[in-house]
Scaffold this motif. Structure first.
Motif, PDB file in Angstrom:
ATOM      1  N   ALA A  36      -3.159  93.340 -29.504  1.00  0.00           N
ATOM      2  CA  ALA A  36      -3.007  92.706 -28.972  1.00  0.00           C
ATOM      3  C   ALA A  36      -3.809  91.439 -28.528  1.00  0.00           C
ATOM      4  O   ALA A  36      -3.126  91.505 -27.458  1.00  0.00           O
ATOM      5  CB  ALA A  36      -1.920  93.193 -27.824  1.00  0.00           C
ATOM      6  N   HIS A  38      -5.954  88.275 -27.343  1.00  0.00           N
ATOM      7  CA  HIS A  38      -6.015  87.264 -26.655  1.00  0.00           C
ATOM      8  C   HIS A  38      -7.310  86.520 -26.176  1.00  0.00           C
ATOM      9  O   HIS A  38      -8.382  87.009 -26.606  1.00  0.00           O
ATOM     10  CB  HIS A  38      -4.733  87.989 -24.903  1.00  0.00           C
ATOM     11  N   PRO A  78       2.051  97.073 -27.063  1.00  0.00           N
ATOM     12  CA  PRO A  78       2.558  95.907 -28.208  1.00  0.00           C
ATOM     13  C   PRO A  78       1.542  96.108 -29.273  1.00  0.00           C
ATOM     14  O   PRO A  78       0.461  96.482 -29.175  1.00  0.00           O
ATOM     15  CB  PRO A  78       2.485  94.413 -27.497  1.00  0.00           C
ATOM     16  N   THR A  80       0.694  93.860 -33.430  1.00  0.00           N
ATOM     17  CA  THR A  80       1.123  93.018 -33.673  1.00  0.00           C
ATOM     18  C   THR A  80      -0.696  92.428 -34.572  1.00  0.00           C
ATOM     19  O   THR A  80      -1.038  91.442 -34.500  1.00  0.00           O
ATOM     20  CB  THR A  80       1.051  91.338 -32.044  1.00  0.00           C
ATOM     21  N   SER A 193      -4.078  92.903 -22.002  1.00  0.00           N
ATOM     22  CA  SER A 193      -2.236  93.010 -22.851  1.00  0.00           C
ATOM     23  C   SER A 193      -0.761  93.709 -22.864  1.00  0.00           C
ATOM     24  O   SER A 193      -0.272  92.739 -22.377  1.00  0.00           O
ATOM     25  CB  SER A 193      -3.039  94.003 -24.049  1.00  0.00           C
ATOM     26  N   ARG A 194      -1.644  94.410 -21.363  1.00  0.00           N
ATOM     27  CA  ARG A 194       0.015  94.590 -20.328  1.00  0.00           C
ATOM     28  C   ARG A 194       0.345  93.808 -19.664  1.00  0.00           C
ATOM     29  O   ARG A 194       1.076  93.656 -19.189  1.00  0.00           O
ATOM     30  CB  ARG A 194      -1.259  95.533 -20.251  1.00  0.00           C
ATOM     31  N   ASN A 195      -0.475  92.340 -19.512  1.00  0.00           N
ATOM     32  CA  ASN A 195       0.386  91.297 -18.723  1.00  0.00           C
ATOM     33  C   ASN A 195       1.347  91.221 -19.352  1.00  0.00           C
ATOM     34  O   ASN A 195       2.625  90.542 -18.606  1.00  0.00           O
ATOM     35  CB  ASN A 195      -0.389  89.860 -18.433  1.00  0.00           C
ATOM     36  N   SER A 196       1.700  91.176 -21.364  1.00  0.00           N
ATOM     37  CA  SER A 196       2.876  90.869 -21.457  1.00  0.00           C
ATOM     38  C   SER A 196       4.260  92.001 -20.621  1.00  0.00           C
ATOM     39  O   SER A 196       5.419  91.243 -20.633  1.00  0.00           O
ATOM     40  CB  SER A 196       2.902  90.911 -23.192  1.00  0.00           C
ATOM     41  N   TYR A 197       4.004  93.043 -20.457  1.00  0.00           N
ATOM     42  CA  TYR A 197       5.099  93.753 -19.753  1.00  0.00           C
ATOM     43  C   TYR A 197       5.699  92.944 -18.750  1.00  0.00           C
ATOM     44  O   TYR A 197       6.348  93.270 -17.932  1.00  0.00           O
ATOM     45  CB  TYR A 197       4.559  94.931 -19.317  1.00  0.00           C
ATOM     46  N   ASP A 199       7.660  90.707 -15.520  1.00  0.00           N
ATOM     47  CA  ASP A 199       8.141  89.392 -15.623  1.00  0.00           C
ATOM     48  C   ASP A 199       7.749  88.122 -14.414  1.00  0.00           C
ATOM     49  O   ASP A 199       6.996  88.706 -14.307  1.00  0.00           O
ATOM     50  CB  ASP A 199       9.901  89.969 -15.210  1.00  0.00           C
ATOM     51  N   ARG A 203       4.915  89.496 -12.512  1.00  0.00           N
ATOM     52  CA  ARG A 203       3.450  87.964 -13.218  1.00  0.00           C
ATOM     53  C   ARG A 203       2.596  87.183 -11.620  1.00  0.00           C
ATOM     54  O   ARG A 203       1.625  87.425 -11.603  1.00  0.00           O
ATOM     55  CB  ARG A 203       3.968  87.029 -14.065  1.00  0.00           C
ATOM     56  N   THR A 277       4.085  98.167 -14.320  1.00  0.00           N
ATOM     57  CA  THR A 277       2.833  98.095 -15.004  1.00  0.00           C
ATOM     58  C   THR A 277       1.542  98.655 -14.249  1.00  0.00           C
ATOM     59  O   THR A 277       1.947  97.510 -13.403  1.00  0.00           O
ATOM     60  CB  THR A 277       2.548  97.041 -16.009  1.00  0.00           C
TER      61      THR A 277
END
Length: 292
Positions: A36, A38, A78, A80, A193-197, A199, A203, A277
């Motif tokens: 995942a 970034h 994630p 990917t 990578s956990r920031n994608s969890y 909303d 955020r 999260t």
């Protein structure tokens, strides 16, 4: 133009992919990841490239089950790989090692593991029992497979970095461990990578962690207690942030001295849940007012 890195899925493919580099006696740089990827990961690859020049840069992509607890996010973490390979190609990575769990742990969970000692029982280790045993064990195994000269880790996982350095020193593993600076989003949130969890609302709230650390850094000249108070005041403005810990320690994560002399280096660390999260962050501090 980016060059597609060699993809190795097995130990034999990894060894074959590195054999020519070893024959030429190039230094090997290694960036272990769980995928995942970034911009924060990409920055580690650039640090790795600077460390070895024309030598090979190896990136592992492996979600390590040994470091996840029974109620943690192993299943939803994630994955990917196709996108991760594109990131590696853009950064000039030479080899991506993406093994299956059975390739890293061919006999199931290992009977011999790396125990982190007392440092593994505080902060993240207190909240996540067994986590650092899993981290150190997989890093030791990956070091044995890749045999790098240099390994690059991000400072965002500061306790992990500190423990890996201690493991390398205590077990004489002969790897130079480089800690690269935390990369942040424009609003200050540490890349993860956990920031994608998160909303949209979560955020926005998550930025309170980095705001708190900056507040601590600004108040650090007054000492650790004012610095902690400034950080808590920032976190208290966001009701959805559930703080696990907020501490100031020595850079080696030991307790601060009873008497703070001007210019004392320290580290502020925070962990909190935002929604479901769990996020962590940290920042260096200089405690005590220094003469200008």
């Amino acid at each position: 133009m980016s060059r597609e890195p060699v993809l190795a899925a097995t130990r034999d493919e990894l060894a074959a992919g590195l054999s020519a580099w070893r024959d030429a006696r190039h230094r090997v740089a290694f960036v272990p990841t769980m995928g995942a990827l970034h911009e924060g990961h990409a920055s580690l690859m650039r640090v790795a490239r600077d460390a070895v020049g024309e030598g090979p840069v190896v990136v592992s992509v492996f979600v390590n089950p040994l470091q996840f607890g029974p109620r943690e996010d192993l299943d939803r973490y994630p994955r990917t790989l196709s996108k991760d390979r594109e990131t590696c190609a853009a950064e000039g990575v030479d080899l991506v090692f993406a093994p299956a769990v059975g390739e890293v742990y061919p006999g199931g969970e290992p009977q011999v593991t790396v125990e982190p000692g007392p440092l593994g029982t505080i902060l993240e280790g207190r909240t996540r029992p067994g986590h650092f045993r899993g981290v150190l064990t997989v890093v030791a195994k990956l070091f044995g497979l890749v045999r790098p000269d240099v390994a690059v880790f991000g400072q965002k996982d500061y306790q992990q970095l500190t423990l890996i350095r201690r493991m390398v020193a205590d077990l004489c593993l002969g790897v130079e461990v480089v800690g690269a600076e935390t990369r942040r989003e424009p609003d200050g949130l540490a890349m993860s990578s956990r920031n994608s969890y998160l909303d949209a609302g979560q955020r926005r709230d998550a930025v309170a962690l980095s705001r708190a650390l900056r507040a601590a850094a600004q108040a650090a000249a007054e000492g650790p207690e004012p610095a902690l108070a400034a950080a808590r005041a920032e976190l208290d403005t966001v009701g959805s942030v559930d703080v696990d810990y907020l501490v100031i320690t020595r850079p080696d994560l030991g307790p601060l001295p009873e008497e703070i002399v001007p210019g004392t280096p320290a580290r502020a660390l925070v962990a909190a849940r935002v929604g479901g999260t769990r996020l962590i962050d940290n920042m260096p501090l200089i405690l005590g007012r220094t003469e200008r």
